[in-house]
Design an enzyme around this catalytic site. Structure first.
Site, PDB file in Angstrom:
ATOM      1  CG  ASP A  32     -10.083  18.547 -11.363  1.00 17.47           C
ATOM      2  OD1 ASP A  32     -11.172  18.985 -10.939  1.00 17.47           O
ATOM      3  OD2 ASP A  32      -9.957  17.403 -11.842  1.00 17.47           O
ATOM      4  CG  ASP A  33     -14.114  22.560 -12.183  1.00 15.04           C
ATOM      5  OD1 ASP A  33     -14.026  21.333 -11.976  1.00 15.04           O
ATOM      6  OD2 ASP A  33     -15.082  23.071 -12.793  1.00 15.04           O
ATOM      7  CG  LEU A  34     -10.893  20.642  -6.824  1.00 18.57           C
ATOM      8  CD1 LEU A  34     -10.490  21.257  -5.488  1.00 18.57           C
ATOM      9  CD2 LEU A  34     -10.263  19.252  -6.962  1.00 18.57           C
ATOM     10  CE1 TYR A 142     -19.091  13.234 -22.226  1.00 20.36           C
ATOM     11  CE2 TYR A 142     -19.735  11.310 -23.524  1.00 20.36           C
ATOM     12  CZ  TYR A 142     -18.850  11.937 -22.667  1.00 20.36           C
ATOM     13  OH  TYR A 142     -17.719  11.272 -22.247  1.00 20.36           O
ATOM     14  CB  VAL A 186     -24.251  -0.550 -15.229  1.00 20.67           C
ATOM     15  CG1 VAL A 186     -23.182  -1.213 -16.088  1.00 20.67           C
ATOM     16  CG2 VAL A 186     -25.218  -1.589 -14.708  1.00 20.67           C
ATOM     17  NE  ARG A 269     -30.455   3.651 -17.265  1.00 18.88           N
ATOM     18  CZ  ARG A 269     -29.165   3.815 -17.013  1.00 18.88           C
ATOM     19  NH1 ARG A 269     -28.301   3.892 -18.001  1.00 18.88           N
ATOM     20  NH2 ARG A 269     -28.742   3.900 -15.784  1.00 18.88           N
TER      21      ARG A 269
HETATM   22  P1  NAD Z   1     -14.760  12.580 -13.822  1.00 15.54           P
HETATM   23  O1  NAD Z   1     -15.991  13.436 -13.698  1.00 15.54           O
HETATM   24  O2  NAD Z   1     -14.409  11.686 -12.687  1.00 15.54           O
HETATM   25  O3  NAD Z   1     -13.490  13.492 -14.150  1.00 15.54           O
HETATM   26  C1  NAD Z   1     -13.574  14.739 -14.789  1.00 15.54           C
HETATM   27  C2  NAD Z   1     -12.664  15.705 -14.042  1.00 15.54           C
HETATM   28  O4  NAD Z   1     -12.706  16.971 -14.717  1.00 15.54           O
HETATM   29  C3  NAD Z   1     -13.122  15.960 -12.600  1.00 15.54           C
HETATM   30  O5  NAD Z   1     -12.017  15.910 -11.720  1.00 15.54           O
HETATM   31  C4  NAD Z   1     -13.717  17.365 -12.652  1.00 15.54           C
HETATM   32  O6  NAD Z   1     -13.629  18.031 -11.403  1.00 15.54           O
HETATM   33  C5  NAD Z   1     -12.893  17.997 -13.757  1.00 15.54           C
HETATM   34  N1  NAD Z   1     -13.574  19.114 -14.424  1.00 15.54           N
HETATM   35  C6  NAD Z   1     -14.854  19.129 -14.887  1.00 15.54           C
HETATM   36  N2  NAD Z   1     -15.125  20.336 -15.414  1.00 15.54           N
HETATM   37  C7  NAD Z   1     -14.004  21.085 -15.300  1.00 15.54           C
HETATM   38  C8  NAD Z   1     -13.662  22.421 -15.641  1.00 15.54           C
HETATM   39  N3  NAD Z   1     -14.539  23.247 -16.227  1.00 15.54           N
HETATM   40  N4  NAD Z   1     -12.416  22.861 -15.369  1.00 15.54           N
HETATM   41  C9  NAD Z   1     -11.502  22.053 -14.777  1.00 15.54           C
HETATM   42  N5  NAD Z   1     -11.770  20.793 -14.410  1.00 15.54           N
HETATM   43  C10 NAD Z   1     -13.015  20.316 -14.666  1.00 15.54           C
HETATM   44  O7  NAD Z   1     -14.936  11.755 -15.179  1.00 15.54           O
HETATM   45  P2  NAD Z   1     -14.073  10.569 -15.789  1.00 15.54           P
HETATM   46  O8  NAD Z   1     -14.964   9.396 -15.881  1.00 15.54           O
HETATM   47  O9  NAD Z   1     -12.762  10.461 -15.094  1.00 15.54           O
HETATM   48  O10 NAD Z   1     -13.855  11.111 -17.275  1.00 15.54           O
HETATM   49  C11 NAD Z   1     -12.617  11.601 -17.761  1.00 15.54           C
HETATM   50  C12 NAD Z   1     -12.752  11.860 -19.246  1.00 15.54           C
HETATM   51  O11 NAD Z   1     -13.059  10.657 -19.930  1.00 15.54           O
HETATM   52  C13 NAD Z   1     -13.855  12.846 -19.620  1.00 15.54           C
HETATM   53  O12 NAD Z   1     -13.410  13.642 -20.695  1.00 15.54           O
HETATM   54  C14 NAD Z   1     -14.987  11.946 -20.060  1.00 15.54           C
HETATM   55  O13 NAD Z   1     -15.873  12.607 -20.936  1.00 15.54           O
HETATM   56  C15 NAD Z   1     -14.225  10.827 -20.727  1.00 15.54           C
HETATM   57  N6  NAD Z   1     -14.953   9.556 -20.816  1.00 15.54           N
HETATM   58  C16 NAD Z   1     -15.236   8.839 -19.692  1.00 15.54           C
HETATM   59  C17 NAD Z   1     -15.905   7.612 -19.812  1.00 15.54           C
HETATM   60  C18 NAD Z   1     -16.241   6.756 -18.610  1.00 15.54           C
HETATM   61  O14 NAD Z   1     -16.798   5.653 -18.806  1.00 15.54           O
HETATM   62  N7  NAD Z   1     -15.901   7.171 -17.385  1.00 15.54           N
HETATM   63  C19 NAD Z   1     -16.295   7.145 -21.076  1.00 15.54           C
HETATM   64  C20 NAD Z   1     -15.996   7.914 -22.197  1.00 15.54           C
HETATM   65  C21 NAD Z   1     -15.298   9.103 -22.058  1.00 15.54           C
HETATM   66  C1  UD1 Z   2     -23.284   5.423 -21.353  1.00 14.70           C
HETATM   67  C2  UD1 Z   2     -23.592   6.666 -20.564  1.00 14.70           C
HETATM   68  C3  UD1 Z   2     -24.909   7.180 -21.072  1.00 14.70           C
HETATM   69  C4  UD1 Z   2     -24.806   7.441 -22.604  1.00 14.70           C
HETATM   70  C5  UD1 Z   2     -24.318   6.187 -23.353  1.00 14.70           C
HETATM   71  C6  UD1 Z   2     -24.050   6.502 -24.834  1.00 14.70           C
HETATM   72  C7  UD1 Z   2     -22.661   6.506 -18.314  1.00 14.70           C
HETATM   73  C8  UD1 Z   2     -22.888   6.162 -16.885  1.00 14.70           C
HETATM   74  N1  UD1 Z   2     -23.721   6.333 -19.144  1.00 14.70           N
HETATM   75  O1  UD1 Z   2     -24.410   4.624 -21.144  1.00 14.70           O
HETATM   76  O2  UD1 Z   2     -25.262   8.359 -20.345  1.00 14.70           O
HETATM   77  O3  UD1 Z   2     -26.069   7.803 -23.122  1.00 14.70           O
HETATM   78  O4  UD1 Z   2     -23.129   5.713 -22.730  1.00 14.70           O
HETATM   79  O5  UD1 Z   2     -22.757   6.391 -25.203  1.00 14.70           O
HETATM   80  O6  UD1 Z   2     -21.601   6.915 -18.705  1.00 14.70           O
HETATM   81  N2  UD1 Z   2     -28.317  -0.403 -16.258  1.00 14.70           N
HETATM   82  C9  UD1 Z   2     -29.135  -1.194 -15.483  1.00 14.70           C
HETATM   83  N3  UD1 Z   2     -29.283  -0.865 -14.170  1.00 14.70           N
HETATM   84  C10 UD1 Z   2     -28.658   0.223 -13.591  1.00 14.70           C
HETATM   85  C11 UD1 Z   2     -27.805   1.014 -14.415  1.00 14.70           C
HETATM   86  C12 UD1 Z   2     -27.669   0.669 -15.743  1.00 14.70           C
HETATM   87  O7  UD1 Z   2     -29.726  -2.156 -15.948  1.00 14.70           O
HETATM   88  O8  UD1 Z   2     -28.831   0.450 -12.382  1.00 14.70           O
HETATM   89  C13 UD1 Z   2     -28.120  -0.810 -17.677  1.00 14.70           C
HETATM   90  C14 UD1 Z   2     -28.450   0.288 -18.673  1.00 14.70           C
HETATM   91  O9  UD1 Z   2     -29.805   0.270 -19.014  1.00 14.70           O
HETATM   92  C15 UD1 Z   2     -27.529  -0.100 -19.844  1.00 14.70           C
HETATM   93  C16 UD1 Z   2     -26.314  -0.754 -19.160  1.00 14.70           C
HETATM   94  O10 UD1 Z   2     -26.728  -1.075 -17.844  1.00 14.70           O
HETATM   95  O11 UD1 Z   2     -28.160  -1.037 -20.661  1.00 14.70           O
HETATM   96  C17 UD1 Z   2     -25.108   0.161 -19.072  1.00 14.70           C
HETATM   97  O12 UD1 Z   2     -25.514   1.392 -18.469  1.00 14.70           O
HETATM   98  P1  UD1 Z   2     -24.503   2.609 -18.190  1.00 14.70           P
HETATM   99  O13 UD1 Z   2     -23.442   2.178 -17.264  1.00 14.70           O
HETATM  100  O14 UD1 Z   2     -25.326   3.775 -17.807  1.00 14.70           O
HETATM  101  O15 UD1 Z   2     -23.764   2.843 -19.567  1.00 14.70           O
HETATM  102  P2  UD1 Z   2     -24.369   3.087 -21.060  1.00 14.70           P
HETATM  103  O16 UD1 Z   2     -25.760   2.637 -21.199  1.00 14.70           O
HETATM  104  O17 UD1 Z   2     -23.400   2.480 -22.006  1.00 14.70           O
END
Ligand code: NAD
Ligand code: UD1
Length: 306
Positions: A32-34, A142, A186, A269
């Site tokens: 991880d690069d933190l 993305y 959200v 949005r």
């Molecule tokens: P996060 O940002 O909390 O975790 C990502 C981690 O990767 C962090 O610890 C960051 O420091 C590390 N990182 C980023 N760039 C790096 C690099 N160049 N080298 C080494 N480490 C690096 O995000 P998360 O929500 O835990 O997401 C984890 C994975 O799940 C990601 O691949 C993300 O795209 C995917 N994902 C997350 C969600 C969600 O809702 N959170 C939804 C769909 C997919």
């Molecule tokens: C997620 C991604 C978004 C991406 C989309 C497509 C995150 C945080 N967002 O969006 O960048 O384009 O998937 O796959 O990962 N909302 C409110 N009030 C707030 C925040 C959000 O009403 O303060 C609404 C948003 O308009 C949306 C819903 O809540 O309708 C969910 O928002 P969000 O958590 O950002 O997720 P996605 O819209 O699914």
């Protein structure tokens, strides 16, 4: 006991995964690069290599001697990927190729890789719930890079025999998802605002729906997926199959907090997806997943953590 590499293990999802791996007795190495993750998130007992997953030599060193790899490191913010297109492409796609490339050179044959894809690969759903055969039409850099990861995982399997499995996470929530990040989901934003007695902003009419999946269910899917890694590079949705509207979410949070939320209605949005819900059927069958954590139970965990 196995030695497993978790890229992004100091992040939100990765830190929960590492804790589960350590708890079941595995040896865990984190790369991880933190950048968005933190050292404080590192699971006790896991070792940390601070480095860039987009650097092939770093990845090769991190993969030395491992039995499997969970590749989660990425720039998870869609907005950041829009702003820094090429820079994030190097992390979200080229780094995945670096992981798959290192995986083909395992001492005892190719190393299995489970990697994070996203519901963002679908773009605007034509039909919900989305199953894995729905058309992939990403609308963001993305989403395009995540789809690219799936395509290269396929190539890694066909050409180099690397077993992999891709998991298309829907809207993940849970403790350690930073509510202060401008890119936060959200649920973190709403829970934090309610905990501070501040109004929550609902964009649009609040009838848009999402498939909110609790982080423990994502960890369970990752654990079940690695042994299911195959050269055919299967992909699975990680979701609940349950649509929740924002108005229902607000009501649930109010119920769990025992505080009626103050809601301020804001304009929708730009480009907001109306309905995003996944089908759980394929993952449930192939990975033998238990029923998902109920929304109110997951919300209670987030609120307790804040
Ligand atoms: P996060 O940002 O909390 O975790 C990502 C981690 O990767 C962090 O610890 C960051 O420091 C590390 N990182 C980023 N760039 C790096 C690099 N160049 N080298 C080494 N480490 C690096 O995000 P998360 O929500 O835990 O997401 C984890 C994975 O799940 C990601 O691949 C993300 O795209 C995917 N994902 C997350 C969600 C969600 O809702 N959170 C939804 C769909 C997919
Ligand atoms: C997620 C991604 C978004 C991406 C989309 C497509 C995150 C945080 N967002 O969006 O960048 O384009 O998937 O796959 O990962 N909302 C409110 N009030 C707030 C925040 C959000 O009403 O303060 C609404 C948003 O308009 C949306 C819903 O809540 O309708 C969910 O928002 P969000 O958590 O950002 O997720 P996605 O819209 O699914």
């Amino acid at each position: 006991m196995a030695l497993l590499l978790v890229t992004g293990g100091c992040g939100f999802i990765g830190s929960h995964l590492c804790a589960a791996l350590v708890a079941r007795g595995d040896e865990v190495r984190v790369l991880d690069d933190l950048s968005t993750g933190s050292r404080a998130n590192l699971a006790p007992g896991a070792s940390l290599l601070v480095g860039n997953v987009a650097d092939p030599a770093t990845v090769r060193a991190a993969m030395q001697g491992v039995d499997g790899c969970f590749h989660l490191a990425a720039i998870a913010s869609v907005a950041r990927c829009t702003e820094a297109w090429l820079e994030t492409h190097r992390i979200n796609l080229s780094a995945t190729i670096a992981v798959l490339d290192a995986a083909r050179a395992g001492a005892n044959g190719p190393i299995p890789v489970a990697y994070a894809s996203s519901a963002a690969i679908y773009g605007v759903p034509e039909l919900v719930p989305l199953d894995e055969d729905a058309p992939a039409r990403p609308l963001s850099a993305y989403g395009a890079d995540k789809l690219g990861c799936e395509l290269h995982a396929r190539v890694a399997g066909v050409v180099h025999g690397v077993p992999s499995v891709g998991l298309r996470f829907f809207n993940v929530y849970g403790p350690r998802q930073d509510p202060r990040s401008p890119y936060s989901g959200v649920i973190s934003i709403f829970c934090e605002r309610l905990a501070r007695a501040q109004p929550i902003a609902v964009h649009g009419d609040g009838r848009q729906t999402r498939d909110f999946v609790y982080v423990a269910d994502v960890v369970a899917a990752l654990l079940a997926a690695l042994p299911a890694a195959r050269a055919e590079a299967p992909v699975f949705n990680v979701c609940t199959g349950q649509p929740t509207s924002l108005l229902e979410l607000v009501a649930s949070i109010g119920r769990v907090c025992r505080t009626p939320p103050q809601v301020s209605h804001q304009p929708p949005r730009l480009g907001d997806i109306r309905h995003s819900v996944g089908s759980v059927l394929r993952a449930r069958q192939a990975l033998q997943l238990a029923p998902p954590v109920a929304l109110d139970d997951g919300l209670a965990q987030v609120i307790a953590w804040l």
